[in-house]
Design a protein around this motif. Structure first.
Motif, PDB file in Angstrom:
ATOM      1  N   MET A  49      11.740  14.555  15.861  1.00  0.00           N
ATOM      2  CA  MET A  49      11.527  15.045  17.143  1.00  0.00           C
ATOM      3  C   MET A  49      12.972  15.241  17.847  1.00  0.00           C
ATOM      4  SD  MET A  49       8.711  12.778  19.032  1.00  0.00           S
ATOM      5  CE  MET A  49       8.312  14.036  20.372  1.00  0.00           C
ATOM      6  N   PRO A  50      13.353  16.385  18.285  1.00  0.00           N
ATOM      7  CA  PRO A  50      14.749  16.529  18.791  1.00  0.00           C
ATOM      8  C   PRO A  50      14.999  15.238  19.765  1.00  0.00           C
ATOM      9  CG  PRO A  50      13.256  18.594  19.082  1.00  0.00           C
ATOM     10  CD  PRO A  50      12.605  17.377  18.703  1.00  0.00           C
ATOM     11  N   LEU A  51      16.575  15.270  20.037  1.00  0.00           N
ATOM     12  CA  LEU A  51      16.744  13.820  20.825  1.00  0.00           C
ATOM     13  C   LEU A  51      16.375  14.079  22.162  1.00  0.00           C
ATOM     14  CD1 LEU A  51      20.616  13.478  19.484  1.00  0.00           C
ATOM     15  CD2 LEU A  51      18.493  12.116  18.967  1.00  0.00           C
ATOM     16  N   ASN A  52      16.414  15.312  22.585  1.00  0.00           N
ATOM     17  CA  ASN A  52      16.018  15.671  24.056  1.00  0.00           C
ATOM     18  C   ASN A  52      14.612  15.636  24.593  1.00  0.00           C
ATOM     19  OD1 ASN A  52      15.467  17.834  22.705  1.00  0.00           O
ATOM     20  ND2 ASN A  52      16.448  19.251  24.340  1.00  0.00           N
ATOM     21  N   ASN A  53      13.861  15.298  23.176  1.00  0.00           N
ATOM     22  CA  ASN A  53      12.318  15.382  23.504  1.00  0.00           C
ATOM     23  C   ASN A  53      11.579  14.169  23.132  1.00  0.00           C
ATOM     24  OD1 ASN A  53      12.169  18.322  23.833  1.00  0.00           O
ATOM     25  ND2 ASN A  53      10.040  18.175  22.668  1.00  0.00           N
ATOM     26  N   PHE A  76       9.294  20.050  17.347  1.00  0.00           N
ATOM     27  CA  PHE A  76       9.510  19.209  16.307  1.00  0.00           C
ATOM     28  C   PHE A  76      11.083  19.849  15.354  1.00  0.00           C
ATOM     29  CE2 PHE A  76       5.134  18.613  16.739  1.00  0.00           C
ATOM     30  CZ  PHE A  76       5.058  17.360  16.827  1.00  0.00           C
ATOM     31  N   LEU A  77      11.587  18.951  14.738  1.00  0.00           N
ATOM     32  CA  LEU A  77      13.022  19.088  14.200  1.00  0.00           C
ATOM     33  C   LEU A  77      12.544  19.141  12.585  1.00  0.00           C
ATOM     34  CD1 LEU A  77      15.973  19.306  15.059  1.00  0.00           C
ATOM     35  CD2 LEU A  77      16.169  16.917  14.482  1.00  0.00           C
ATOM     36  N   ILE A  84      10.910  23.864  15.697  1.00  0.00           N
ATOM     37  CA  ILE A  84       9.701  24.734  15.889  1.00  0.00           C
ATOM     38  C   ILE A  84       8.973  24.026  17.012  1.00  0.00           C
ATOM     39  CG2 ILE A  84       9.679  25.496  13.059  1.00  0.00           C
ATOM     40  CD1 ILE A  84       7.852  22.842  12.736  1.00  0.00           C
ATOM     41  N   ILE A  85       8.070  24.938  17.378  1.00  0.00           N
ATOM     42  CA  ILE A  85       7.294  24.756  18.574  1.00  0.00           C
ATOM     43  C   ILE A  85       5.551  24.753  18.068  1.00  0.00           C
ATOM     44  CG2 ILE A  85       6.585  25.489  20.828  1.00  0.00           C
ATOM     45  CD1 ILE A  85       9.121  26.654  21.047  1.00  0.00           C
ATOM     46  N   GLU A  86       4.971  23.798  18.324  1.00  0.00           N
ATOM     47  CA  GLU A  86       3.500  23.562  17.780  1.00  0.00           C
ATOM     48  C   GLU A  86       2.805  23.093  18.900  1.00  0.00           C
ATOM     49  OE1 GLU A  86       3.442  24.107  14.592  1.00  0.00           O
ATOM     50  OE2 GLU A  86       5.604  24.131  14.160  1.00  0.00           O
ATOM     51  N   ASP A 104       1.718  26.173  14.199  1.00  0.00           N
ATOM     52  CA  ASP A 104       2.673  26.755  14.530  1.00  0.00           C
ATOM     53  C   ASP A 104       2.876  27.995  15.560  1.00  0.00           C
ATOM     54  OD1 ASP A 104       5.479  27.234  14.578  1.00  0.00           O
ATOM     55  OD2 ASP A 104       5.732  27.704  12.640  1.00  0.00           O
ATOM     56  N   ILE A 105       3.507  27.662  16.871  1.00  0.00           N
ATOM     57  CA  ILE A 105       3.391  28.829  17.621  1.00  0.00           C
ATOM     58  C   ILE A 105       4.836  29.216  18.168  1.00  0.00           C
ATOM     59  CG2 ILE A 105       1.316  28.135  18.882  1.00  0.00           C
ATOM     60  CD1 ILE A 105       2.699  26.673  21.014  1.00  0.00           C
ATOM     61  N   THR A 106       5.802  29.027  17.337  1.00  0.00           N
ATOM     62  CA  THR A 106       7.144  29.385  17.306  1.00  0.00           C
ATOM     63  C   THR A 106       7.371  30.776  17.819  1.00  0.00           C
ATOM     64  OG1 THR A 106       7.896  27.409  15.860  1.00  0.00           O
ATOM     65  CG2 THR A 106       9.493  28.828  16.489  1.00  0.00           C
ATOM     66  N   GLU A 107       6.928  31.672  17.113  1.00  0.00           N
ATOM     67  CA  GLU A 107       7.012  33.059  17.091  1.00  0.00           C
ATOM     68  C   GLU A 107       6.194  33.512  18.483  1.00  0.00           C
ATOM     69  OE1 GLU A 107       9.029  34.933  15.653  1.00  0.00           O
ATOM     70  OE2 GLU A 107       9.628  33.286  14.680  1.00  0.00           O
ATOM     71  N   ARG A 108       5.083  32.991  18.853  1.00  0.00           N
ATOM     72  CA  ARG A 108       4.337  33.225  19.827  1.00  0.00           C
ATOM     73  C   ARG A 108       5.308  32.740  21.224  1.00  0.00           C
ATOM     74  NH1 ARG A 108      -0.779  29.975  21.756  1.00  0.00           N
ATOM     75  NH2 ARG A 108       0.654  29.099  22.916  1.00  0.00           N
ATOM     76  N   LYS A 109       5.811  31.644  20.945  1.00  0.00           N
ATOM     77  CA  LYS A 109       6.614  31.255  22.313  1.00  0.00           C
ATOM     78  C   LYS A 109       7.845  32.093  22.654  1.00  0.00           C
ATOM     79  CE  LYS A 109       6.126  27.984  24.486  1.00  0.00           C
ATOM     80  NZ  LYS A 109       5.516  28.092  25.628  1.00  0.00           N
ATOM     81  N   LYS A 110       8.618  32.481  21.274  1.00  0.00           N
ATOM     82  CA  LYS A 110       9.541  33.329  21.385  1.00  0.00           C
ATOM     83  C   LYS A 110       9.176  34.753  22.240  1.00  0.00           C
ATOM     84  CE  LYS A 110      12.126  31.979  17.381  1.00  0.00           C
ATOM     85  NZ  LYS A 110      12.691  32.527  16.129  1.00  0.00           N
TER      86      LYS A 110
END
Length: 286
Positions: A49-53, A76-77, A84-86, A104-110
């Motif tokens: 998990m990224p530090l800010n999350n 997630f890291l 990546i956003i899930e 995985d919804i990273t591209e959708r979020k972009k």
């Protein structure tokens, strides 16, 4: 448990215990996160998990432990440091054992972020974005939030069908606008067109001038399903043009009756006015 693992093969999934330690992970999870299975089984959730999350993730984990199920978007890291956003669905399989099924919804979020940015720009401008159905009255399926500034009606007025777009067009311009839609819709290969400026009547009864750049949307059979357009308020510009034309007419009237031969040229040295005395002197008519 086998049927659960089979179902999740196409998704990133893993299982952890109450202490957030990995106890299993499928191949997709390993591939997307960039870790081997052995590496993941020696890690805890906090490590991906990224530090800010981490704080947010910790609160979500406690909520899950209290409820036994959770659905949310998480960041997630990966091992290489990228995010990546899930979309995560967490289920409590048996006490102390929890299954994460993740898409995985990273591209959708972009894409969503870019759309939000575009809408933010539009909402701060004099331009209103519309999606109209190809039906009588051009029912509105989508309209940007700044529509109220130009039309006086809010988004709900249009999307609910309470107000149709055609109702807002000035009656003296409506037939011409409809003819333009029909003309360009029937032209082979035409994907977009510009209306000649037309008038709209606001909720308060005020008349505004607008420009309208419209895109034609067709289905796989080539039939038109929708129109998408950018409608811009050009009232101030139109009024300024009208004032300039009025001023020019007044100037022409003044020089027309001057006894001396007089003409006017513009900044490009083009003659824009030529009075009667000039015609007499040169024998050249206007």
């Amino acid at each position: 448990m086998q049927h659960i693992q089979t179902y999740c093969r196409v998704f990133l999934s893993w299982k952890i215990d109450n202490n957030s330690k990995f106890i299993d992970a499928n191949r997709v999870a390993c591939k997307i996160l960039g870790y081997s299975k052995d590496e993941l089984l020696n890690m805890k959730m906090e490590e991906i998990m990224p530090l800010n999350n981490i704080e947010i993730g910790g609160k979500s984990w406690q909520e899950f432990l209290n409820k036994g199920t959770q659905k949310e978007e998480c960041r997630f890291l990966r091992k290489d440091g990228t995010n990546i956003i899930e979309y995560v669905v967490i289920a409590n399989i048996i006490p102390g054992l929890h299954l994460f099924s993740i898409n995985d919804i990273t591209e959708r979020k972009k894409v969503e972020d870019k759309l939000k940015e575009a809408l933010t720009i539009i909402n701060k401008s004099h331009s209103v974005a519309f999606t109209w159905k190809n039906a009588e009255g051009w029912p509105v399926e989508f309209v940007s939030e700044n529509v109220e500034k130009l039309f006086g009606y809010n988004t709900e007025d249009f999307i609910s069908g309470k107000v149709s777009y055609s109702r807002c067009i000035h009656p003296d311009d409506l037939t011409r606008v409809a003819n333009e839609v029909e003309k360009y819709s029937n032209e082979k290969g035409t994907a977009e067109f510009m209306h000649a400026p037309y008038r709209i009547i606001t909720k308060e009864g005020k008349i505004n001038f607008v420009s309208d750049w419209t895109f034609i949307v067709r289905n796989s059979d080539g039939h038109i399903t929708h129109y998408k357009g950018i409608v811009e308020d050009i009232t101030e510009r139109k009024n300024a043009e009208d004032r300039l034309r009025s001023t020019n007419r007044q100037l022409e009237d003044i020089i027309e009756f001057l006894p001396d031969a007089t003409f006017i040229i513009d900044k490009d040295k083009k003659i824009i006015a030529w009075n009667r005395a000039m015609e007499v002197m040169t024998s050249i008519s206007k």
